[in-house]
Design an enzyme around this catalytic site. Structure first.
Site, PDB file in Angstrom:
ATOM      1  N   CYS A 400       0.813  -1.217   0.000  1.00  0.00           N
ATOM      2  CA  CYS A 400       0.000   0.000   0.000  1.00  0.00           C
ATOM      3  C   CYS A 400       0.842   1.259   0.000  1.00  0.00           C
ATOM      4  CB  CYS A 400      -0.940  -0.013   1.205  1.00  0.00           C
ATOM      5  SG  CYS A 400      -2.445  -0.950   0.895  1.00  0.00           S
ATOM      6  N   ASP A 447      -8.422  -5.200  -5.597  1.00  0.00           N
ATOM      7  CA  ASP A 447      -7.220  -4.580  -5.056  1.00  0.00           C
ATOM      8  C   ASP A 447      -6.009  -5.341  -5.559  1.00  0.00           C
ATOM      9  OD1 ASP A 447      -5.652  -2.801  -3.562  1.00  0.00           O
ATOM     10  OD2 ASP A 447      -7.089  -2.844  -1.902  1.00  0.00           O
TER      11      ASP A 447
END
Length: 720
Positions: A400, A447
């Site tokens: 991330c 994702d």
């Protein structure tokens, strides 16, 4: 040419993190072989250096000084590190088996797993004894025992040099703490018979001076809790019994198909085993061409030859021969800061020998503490404006930490028009979309993560847990998933191996969560990227960001710090055990936590925007504020220390700008740290908070009550 973009074509696997392999990794980092994918397999993130063990036992060295950090060393060598103990090598299929993961394929392998001093045939030793090797377990248990209170009785089984060093160090350490009651060295034959007469006399004198009782020609009947029974019926008191009697090979080598000598891998002059593409070094190897006793000096001297021959086996170049020296300088610790040196019959003892030994040991360890900084390729002489600013002063983070900031993303999404469909329920700010199909509520999310570890299996597990986070955060039950993969350029054979590892790991995580993988897409690119599109069914009302009420308790299920830790790991600034713990926490699924939190008023998973960014999302959607109790927020091991040293993820500035009114410094900057596969942040009724926390902790989550929901839209305050 940038060799990092050349395709991978061969797998080199190092089984074990022994001294020879550690030196090979260091050499590899300074001169990698283009096209080779390097893997090192070891039970833990560190490899203790045997030469400094007596000094540690005596108290001259701290625990950290004993360890070679294999995770940091592997990063330097751009190697995949697999933390697990190998249990089998299939030389026919060319696979190494490690529990809990798919087998690891190799084209060339090397084994350097050391030896064990366990005594499985000695009654009671497994229950009440501690083998001196492997060193990490022994060192950990000794560190605890040494700091206990009260009189101490210790014993070492095995009257060779290693046993004498250990008992002298134990006696010195305990006496310096006023605890030594009795220290005993036991041998079934004559003690110290493997060294010269003069050296043996000096060591025997040292045993007497340190108050060590020597039991020679003593046969042990059984090890009991607190004492040792000899065959003649006598008893020796011992609260801490260790074994240093000889070298024993690990049992799994017997099923390897390799030619063995007394359980050790037989190698020739090139360090090749009976399988030409499998090498062995260190104590687990038996040199057929020149048998020698087990000693670390041979492992160290083998490293240049092994390094050359592993590369040569992968390139087709000629191999070199290893020529061991006939004798070597033996430096033997004697408890205090004194040592005995012996070579070719000449013996010297005293503090000077200790200083010499210490310099040699420290010089060896310094090779791994101070790894050379390997500079990246220089910028072309001609390039566009702002190129240096765009590159930044550190590598781009993975996970991330490589994502786009909150303001940029939400600003872009705000400009998109919503489709006017009755089967889509708009959920501003939520990561997953809510669909209605045939009266059934379904959530869908996608994702993907840029890799931050060279291990595809571990990266897949984390990416799968991360993608499922959006489903769990909405209280849905995972249903189906598709995989979206970008592999680095590699040969068809390595593509097949890598895909098998990835899909095996993905299937395991998804099946455990209750979802099925129904397809996916793969392509080749510059680096590994793993993503999933996931759907979930909603048997109960969906949990969104909107719903938090003033007075609610804020519960977080995982600690913070993965962004800083991964940024530090990429820069070689994080300790291996910190990294290993962080990766394990990122791999922890949140399904059980989501079920415990199914009555939450609002919930989200803490990922790229950091804790404050995701909390702000709840506050904005719910029309509330929040107060965070900063001292109650759980942090990953090492994260605060790294943050205090100024290490930040590359996404930190964007996350901080999103909540610019909150000023933090030092470890509190972790509130903005982007998390990968982070925990669930839930607003629960205050009267249920204690019950929820108890259930979460019982389920294995390091959950904490970190704040409360307050009045005032978007107003977030910090308190102790």
């Amino acid at each position: 040419m940038d060799t990092s973009r050349l395709p991978l074509t061969r797998d080199l696997v190092l089984v074990g993190g022994g001294h020879t392999h550690a030196l090979v990794l260091r050499k590899w980092g300074m001169k990698p072989l283009p096209g080779a994918r390097l893997t090192v397999i070891n039970p833990g993130p560190t490899a203790p250096y045997s030469g400094m063990l007596p000094g540690f036992v005596a108290g001259h060295y701290g625990r950290g000084e004993l360890d070679i950090d294999l995770v940091r060393l592997a990063r330097f060598a751009d190697a995949r590190v697999v933390l697990g103990a190998a249990e089998h090598i299939d030389t026919g299929a060319q696979l190494v088996h490690v529990p809990g993961r798919p087998p690891i394929a190799y084209d060339v392998a090397s084994i350097d797993i050391g030896i064990t001093s366990a005594m499985p045939d000695l009654p009671g030793f497994a229950e009440h004894g501690i083998p001196a090797k492997p060193l990490d377990r022994f060192a950990a248990q000794w560190a605890v025992f040494r700091e206990e209170d009260g009189p101490a009785h210790v014993a070492v089984i095995g009257g060779g040099v290693a046993g004498a060093e250990l008992i002298l160090a134990m006696a010195y350490s305990l006496r310096s703490r006023g605890r030594l009651a009795q220290a005993t060295l036991i041998d079934s034959d004559e003690a110290l018979r493997a060294i010269g007469e003069k050296a043996g006399q000096k060591l025997r004198r040292a045993l007497v001076e340190h108050g060590v009782r020597l039991e020679e020609n003593a046969r042990i009947e059984r090890i009991e809790d607190g004492y040792i029974t000899l065959q003649d019926g006598s008893e020796i008191l011992s609260d801490f019994t260790t074994g240093a009697a000889g070298a024993r090979p690990y049992g799994w080598l017997a099923d390897s198909g390799l030619a063995l000598q007394d359980g050790f891998i037989r190698v020739g002059e090139t360090l090749q085993s009976s399988a030409a593409n499998v090498f062995a070094a260190g104590d687990c190897a038996h040199m057929d061409f020149a048998p020698r006793p087990k000693a670390g000096v041979y492992a160290v001297r083998q490293s240049p030859v092994l390094y050359h021959n592993l590369r040569a086996q992968l390139t087709g170049d000629p191999l070199r021969k290893y020529r061991p020296q006939k004798d070597y300088l033996k430096l033997i610790s004697m408890g205090a800061r004194e040592a005995l040196g012996e070579r070719f019959g000449t013996t010297l003892a005293g503090p000077l020998m200790w200083s010499w030994k210490d310099r040699i040991d420290q010089a060896f360890m310094e090779k791994f503490r101070d790894l050379p900084a390997m500079e990246g390729p220089p910028l072309p002489a001609e390039h566009t404006l702002d190129m240096e600013e765009a590159l930044g002063d550190k590598p781009m983070c993975g996970g991330c930490g490589a994502k786009v900031g909150r303001d940029a993303l939400l600003g872009t999404l705000a400009g998109l028009s919503n489709a006017s469909r009755d089967d889509i329920t708009p959920l501003p700010g939520d990561d997953a979309a809510l669909l209605t199909t045939g009266g059934v509520k379904q959530v869908i999310s996608t994702d993907h993560l840029r890799s931050f570890t060279n291990d595809p299996v571990l990266m897949t597990r984390i990416a799968a847990v991360h993608a499922l986070g959006d489903i769990w955060a909405m209280g849905a039950e995972p249903q189906a998933a598709t995989a979206n993969l970008i592999l680095p350029r590699m040969s068809p054979a390595l593509q097949a191996r890598t895909l098998q590892e990835i899909m095996g790991a993905a299937s395991e995580v998804m099946q455990e969560a209750g979802a099925a993988i129904i397809g996916g897409h793969t392509s080749l690119g510059d680096e590994l990227t793993i993503g999933f599109t996931v759907t979930g069914l909603c048997p109960r009302p969906v949990i969104t960001l909107a719903g938090a009420e003033p007075g609610d308790a804020l519960v977080l299920t995982k600690p913070l710090g993965s962004g800083v830790l991964m940024a530090a790991e990429m820069a070689g600034a994080a300790k291996g055990d910190w990294v290993a713990a962080a990766l394990e926490q990122m791999s922890q699924p949140q399904g059980a936590a989501a079920r415990i939190l199914q009555d939450a008023h609002a919930m989200t998973d803490v990922t790229g925007f950091g804790l404050l960014g995701h909390l702000l999302g709840i506050c904005e959607a719910s029309g509330t504020g929040a107060e965070l109790f900063t001292t109650r927020i759980p942090l990953m091991q090492g994260a605060a220390e790294l943050a205090d040293r100024g290490i930040r993820s590359s996404l930190f500035p964007a996350n901080q700008a999103a909540v610019a009114e909150l000023k933090t410094t030092g470890w509190q900057d972790l509130l903005f740290d982007p998390q990968t596969a982070g925990g669930l942040l839930a607003a629960v009724a205050a009267d249920r908070a204690d019950e929820v926390l108890e259930q979460l902790r019982a389920a294995g989550y390091p959950a904490a009550l970190i704040g409360k929901v307050t009045e005032g839209v978007g107003a977030i305050t910090l308190s102790a």
